[in-house]
Each structure stands twice: as structure tokens, then as C-alpha cells.
Motif scaffolding. Structure first.
Motif, PDB file in Angstrom:
ATOM      1  N   GLY A 240     -16.902  21.624  82.201  1.00 38.35           N
ATOM      2  CA  GLY A 240     -16.538  20.462  82.575  1.00 38.35           C
ATOM      3  C   GLY A 240     -15.122  20.695  84.264  1.00 38.35           C
ATOM      4  N   GLU A 241     -16.282  22.151  85.156  1.00 40.18           N
ATOM      5  CA  GLU A 241     -15.446  22.155  86.064  1.00 40.18           C
ATOM      6  C   GLU A 241     -15.993  21.277  87.306  1.00 40.18           C
ATOM      7  N   THR A 242     -17.028  21.147  86.495  1.00 37.69           N
ATOM      8  CA  THR A 242     -17.858  20.226  87.225  1.00 37.69           C
ATOM      9  C   THR A 242     -17.653  18.546  87.804  1.00 37.69           C
ATOM     10  N   ALA A 243     -16.989  18.016  86.305  1.00 39.41           N
ATOM     11  CA  ALA A 243     -17.053  16.685  85.465  1.00 39.41           C
ATOM     12  C   ALA A 243     -16.416  15.836  86.625  1.00 39.41           C
ATOM     13  N   ASP A 244     -17.101  14.474  86.359  1.00 36.84           N
ATOM     14  CA  ASP A 244     -16.691  13.322  87.491  1.00 36.84           C
ATOM     15  C   ASP A 244     -16.035  12.183  86.627  1.00 36.84           C
ATOM     16  N   ARG A 245     -15.735  12.666  85.035  1.00 39.98           N
ATOM     17  CA  ARG A 245     -15.165  11.607  84.235  1.00 39.98           C
ATOM     18  C   ARG A 245     -13.859  12.269  84.276  1.00 39.98           C
ATOM     19  N   SER A 246     -12.707  11.252  83.360  1.00 31.30           N
ATOM     20  CA  SER A 246     -11.891  11.449  82.950  1.00 31.30           C
ATOM     21  C   SER A 246     -11.959  11.455  81.482  1.00 31.30           C
ATOM     22  N   ALA A 247     -10.716  12.477  80.739  1.00 32.34           N
ATOM     23  CA  ALA A 247     -10.993  11.516  79.054  1.00 32.34           C
ATOM     24  C   ALA A 247      -8.775  12.400  78.643  1.00 32.34           C
ATOM     25  N   ARG A 248      -8.988  11.560  77.639  1.00 29.63           N
ATOM     26  CA  ARG A 248      -7.706  11.489  77.408  1.00 29.63           C
ATOM     27  C   ARG A 248      -7.518  12.348  75.804  1.00 29.63           C
ATOM     28  N   ILE A 249      -6.147  13.379  75.896  1.00 33.66           N
ATOM     29  CA  ILE A 249      -6.273  14.252  75.210  1.00 33.66           C
ATOM     30  C   ILE A 249      -4.520  13.952  74.783  1.00 33.66           C
ATOM     31  N   ARG A 250      -4.222  14.133  73.413  1.00 34.29           N
ATOM     32  CA  ARG A 250      -3.325  15.066  73.009  1.00 34.29           C
ATOM     33  C   ARG A 250      -2.824  16.044  73.037  1.00 34.29           C
ATOM     34  N   LEU A 251      -1.478  16.690  73.597  1.00 38.10           N
ATOM     35  CA  LEU A 251      -1.203  18.537  72.946  1.00 38.10           C
ATOM     36  C   LEU A 251      -0.110  18.710  72.613  1.00 38.10           C
ATOM     37  N   ARG A 252       0.482  19.632  72.377  1.00 37.13           N
ATOM     38  CA  ARG A 252       1.311  19.991  71.955  1.00 37.13           C
ATOM     39  C   ARG A 252       1.831  20.275  72.925  1.00 37.13           C
ATOM     40  N   SER A 253       3.884  20.628  73.276  1.00 33.85           N
ATOM     41  CA  SER A 253       4.200  20.428  74.225  1.00 33.85           C
ATOM     42  C   SER A 253       4.598  22.178  74.750  1.00 33.85           C
ATOM     43  N   ASP A 254       4.437  23.043  73.482  1.00 33.97           N
ATOM     44  CA  ASP A 254       4.350  24.454  73.644  1.00 33.97           C
ATOM     45  C   ASP A 254       3.050  25.414  73.993  1.00 33.97           C
ATOM     46  N   ALA A 255       1.935  25.004  74.271  1.00 34.69           N
ATOM     47  CA  ALA A 255       0.545  24.987  73.415  1.00 34.69           C
ATOM     48  C   ALA A 255       0.026  24.325  75.185  1.00 34.69           C
ATOM     49  N   GLY A 256      -1.205  25.369  74.842  1.00 32.46           N
ATOM     50  CA  GLY A 256      -2.696  24.848  75.852  1.00 32.46           C
ATOM     51  C   GLY A 256      -2.389  24.768  77.522  1.00 32.46           C
ATOM     52  N   TYR A 257      -2.077  26.041  78.344  1.00 35.51           N
ATOM     53  CA  TYR A 257      -1.758  26.089  79.731  1.00 35.51           C
ATOM     54  C   TYR A 257      -2.757  25.590  80.520  1.00 35.51           C
ATOM     55  N   PRO A 258      -4.312  26.783  80.034  1.00 33.25           N
ATOM     56  CA  PRO A 258      -5.237  25.960  80.642  1.00 33.25           C
ATOM     57  C   PRO A 258      -5.501  24.977  80.577  1.00 33.25           C
ATOM     58  N   LEU A 259      -5.200  24.025  79.943  1.00 36.75           N
ATOM     59  CA  LEU A 259      -5.208  23.197  80.091  1.00 36.75           C
ATOM     60  C   LEU A 259      -4.725  21.985  80.706  1.00 36.75           C
ATOM     61  N   ARG A 260      -3.445  22.414  80.578  1.00 33.57           N
ATOM     62  CA  ARG A 260      -3.001  21.936  81.588  1.00 33.57           C
ATOM     63  C   ARG A 260      -2.597  22.340  82.600  1.00 33.57           C
ATOM     64  N   ALA A 261      -3.303  23.215  83.174  1.00 33.60           N
ATOM     65  CA  ALA A 261      -3.784  23.574  84.685  1.00 33.60           C
ATOM     66  C   ALA A 261      -4.071  22.969  84.987  1.00 33.60           C
ATOM     67  N   LYS A 262      -5.694  22.465  84.815  1.00 32.09           N
ATOM     68  CA  LYS A 262      -6.800  21.487  84.802  1.00 32.09           C
ATOM     69  C   LYS A 262      -6.224  20.000  84.581  1.00 32.09           C
ATOM     70  N   ALA A 263      -4.824  19.645  84.307  1.00 36.56           N
ATOM     71  CA  ALA A 263      -5.060  18.020  83.952  1.00 36.56           C
ATOM     72  C   ALA A 263      -4.453  17.628  85.635  1.00 36.56           C
ATOM     73  N   GLY A 272       7.264  16.645  70.311  1.00 38.92           N
ATOM     74  CA  GLY A 272       6.918  17.742  70.646  1.00 38.92           C
ATOM     75  C   GLY A 272       4.905  18.074  70.508  1.00 38.92           C
ATOM     76  N   TRP A 273       4.785  16.291  71.915  1.00 39.31           N
ATOM     77  CA  TRP A 273       3.575  16.685  72.026  1.00 39.31           C
ATOM     78  C   TRP A 273       3.751  15.517  73.199  1.00 39.31           C
ATOM     79  N   ASP A 274       2.382  16.111  74.148  1.00 38.22           N
ATOM     80  CA  ASP A 274       1.933  15.824  75.590  1.00 38.22           C
ATOM     81  C   ASP A 274       0.796  14.580  75.491  1.00 38.22           C
ATOM     82  N   GLU A 275       0.586  14.084  76.055  1.00 33.56           N
ATOM     83  CA  GLU A 275      -0.445  13.191  76.999  1.00 33.56           C
ATOM     84  C   GLU A 275      -1.054  14.009  78.122  1.00 33.56           C
ATOM     85  N   LEU A 276      -2.601  14.478  77.837  1.00 36.37           N
ATOM     86  CA  LEU A 276      -2.840  15.418  79.227  1.00 36.37           C
ATOM     87  C   LEU A 276      -4.302  13.614  79.231  1.00 36.37           C
ATOM     88  N   GLU A 277      -4.837  13.804  80.945  1.00 33.38           N
ATOM     89  CA  GLU A 277      -5.364  13.148  81.740  1.00 33.38           C
ATOM     90  C   GLU A 277      -6.246  14.265  81.860  1.00 33.38           C
TER      91      GLU A 277
END
Length: 317
Positions: A240-263, A272-277
Motif C-alpha cells: 500500500g505504499e503507492t496507494a491512491d485510495r484510503s481505508a478506515r480501520i479501528r486500532l487499539r490505542s497501544d498497538a500498531g505503531y507502524p500503521l500510525r506512522a502511515k495514517a 482503548g480504540w482509535d480510528e485511523l485513515e
């Protein structure tokens, strides 16, 4: 088989380098055990000619000389096979020393240590210590997969291989016949780029999904090896590094730091949950599965379905 041939080539090279006069085929056959074990003269002649060609391809200068009796002899003069003096400035030596430090893992550690000793002899400054602790960050390339070494050798020697590979959405592994091109480390995982003979297309394989042993196959590659194999770019596009679309996910607040870096957007949901695009491209489903129960896909629906299918496959297998 590979070890026996390497030993035979080494013995032949030592014989040719150690003699002061040309040695005939008969003398070489009597001096090298592997040649003595050849079943016939024809078998020995074929083996010797292949070995001689292999040594020349590796860079050994072998001279062919005829004596007064018309008998052909062979030797490799030391002055013709001596490397020129190696000179390195401080920056070059430091870079090579750093590379040696990176490979202090697996069976590459011995080769890296030997290379560093040669660098010392070639001019690596004594005040440059790539093994010393000069900073808080220490470069390492982790190599935990058993498939790494045989694939590295296959890439170097241009040998086709076959291995059992389990895709992320498959319950059972399947055999893959591959012409290996290059290995690349990306996000802490090793990947192989090569030509998949069964699918007749370029493919990228994650080494951690290779099961069992990597087996070498005889024969040559059927397609040319690209001049530059950009495994990193290929894998990145799959994730998904060259993606041209977006997705919405729920992520636990203390997890998924690589995902947060791309959000591109983060919103706290509470409890205990966050919503990321996040950017959405081919292969994002495989990446999301790695975070297990810490991720819930909200949309799009096809991404959610792909993630569910992969999780079901993992549960079955």
C-alpha cells in the motif's frame, strides 16, 4: 555435490599455482583424489575441462604449454594471478567495516570477520573499529529464516530452486519453481524476487512463509535477470505504499505503531480504540493481518472481506 566440486576446484587451483613447471593431465589426475575416482579417461577429461573452464571464469589465469615431447601441460603463474595492492581512504574503509559489522549473524559472521581482517591488512585505519560501541544505534540485519543461505547462494550462482510456499490466504503450502534474482530486507523481513516458472511471471516471496528445505535444480535460467531488481519497491507497492485510495480501520490505542506512522488521520474513539485513515493499495490486507486482533477494518468492504479470508486461512492452517 556442491561442496565436492568446490573442493576439487580448490585442489586443482592449488596444484596449478604451486608448480614451477607445467603439469600434464596425467600428473594432475594422479595428484587429485577426485580425478583418481573418475570411472574412465573420458569421464576424467570432461571433468577436467569443465573445472579448468570454471577456474578461468573465476579469474584464474591458466597457461597451456607444450613440452619438447609435444605433451600439453598446465600451470598458473603466481605473478599472473597476483592482485594489485588495495588502497582505501578512511571513508571507504569505514563503510566496508560497517558492512562487515552488519553481517555479524548467522553463518555470514565468519565471512564478515575474515573480510574485516583483510580490510585491516589493506589499510583500514586502526582508529576505525566497526565492532566497537561508538553510538546508541547499532546496525544489524536479522537473518532467522533457514531459507536465507541456500537462496543467497542460488542468487549468486544463478541456480533455479524449488521450495514449498504458504501464501497468507492459503491453508497449505504449495511447491514453487523459481529462478532467484535477489534478496531484500524490508521492514525487518526478508524477501526473494525471482521468476516463477509455473506462473511465468515475476514474483516476490517472503522467506518466513517458505516451509521445508530449499532444493536446487539443474539447468539454466529461462529468462534474463534484470539489471536492477527493486525488491523493496515491489514489496512496498504490495503493502500500500503507492496507494491512491484510503481505508478506515479501528486500532487499539497501544498497538500498531507502524500503521500510525502511515495514517493520514487519527481519531480517538475511547475505550482503548482509535480510528485511523490509511493509504489502501494491493497487499494491505496481508499487512493488516499481522496485527491480529488489534485491528478491525471498517471500510472498504472488499478490504474487510480479504482480511477475514486471510484470518480464516491462518486459523485453519
Amino acid at each position: 555435490m556442491a561442496i565436492a566440486k568446490a573442493e576439487r576446484l580448490m585442489n586443482l587451483a592449488l596444484c596449478l599455482l604451486g608448480t614451477r613447471r607445467p603439469l600434464s593431465k596425467r600428473e594432475l589426475r594422479e595428484s587429485i583424489e577426485a580425478y583418481l575416482e573418475a570411472g574412465s579417461d573420458d569421464s576424467f577429461n570432461r571433468m577436467f575441462e569443465r573445472d579448468k573452464d570454471d577456474l578461468r571464469e573465476l579469474g584464474l589465469v591458466i597457461e597451456t604449454v607444450e613440452n619438447l615431447d609435444g605433451e600439453t601441460g598446465y600451470l598458473a603463474r603466481r605473478d599472473s594471478n597476483r592482485l594489485p595492492a588495495i588502497t582505501l581512504d578512511a571513508e571507504e574503509a569505514a563503510a566496508l567495516g560497517l558492512a562487515a559489522k552488519v553481517w555479524q549473524q548467522a553463518r555470514l559472521a565468519g565471512a564478515a570477520s575474515g573480510a574485516l581482517q583483510k580490510l585491516r591488512a589493506a589499510g583500514l585505519p586502526e582508529d576505525v573499529d566497526p565492532y566497537g560501541a561508538h553510538g546508541a544505534l547499532e546496525p544489524r540485519i536479522p537473518v532467522h529464516e533457514a531459507a536465507f543461505e541456500p537462496l543467497m547462494l542460488a542468487c549468486r550462482d544463478r541456480r533455479p530452486v524449488v521450495f514449498d510456499y504458504r501464501k497468507a490466504n492459503a491453508a497449505q503450502p504449495a511447491p514453487r519453481h523459481v529462478e532467484p534474482w535477489a534478496l531484500e530486507c524490508w521492514r525487518g523481513h526478508w524477501y526473494l524476487a525471482g521468476w516463477d516458472r509455473d506462473r511465468r511471471a515475476e514474483r516476490v516471496f517472503r522467506l518466513s512463509r517458505i516451509t521445508g528445505k530449499v532444493r536446487s535444480r539443474s539447468g539454466r535460467f529461462t529468462v534474463p535477470v534484470p539489471d536492477v531488481v527493486t525488491v523493496r519497491e515491489t514489496v512496498a507497492s504490495w503493502a500500500g505504499e503507492t496507494a491512491d485510495r484510503s481505508a478506515r480501520i479501528r486500532l487499539r490505542s497501544d498497538a500498531g505503531y507502524p500503521l500510525r506512522a502511515k495514517a493520514t488521520a487519527v481519531r480517538e474513539l475511547g475505550e482503548g480504540w482509535d480510528e485511523l485513515e490509511i493509504p489502501y493499495g494491493h497487499g494491505l490486507d496481508a499487512w493488516l493481518v499481522e496485527f491480529g486482533p488489534d485491528v478491525v477494518v471498517l471500510e472498504p468492504a472488499e478490504l474487510r472481506a480479504d482480511v477475514v479470508d486471510r484470518l480464516r486461512a491462518v486459523a485453519k492452517g
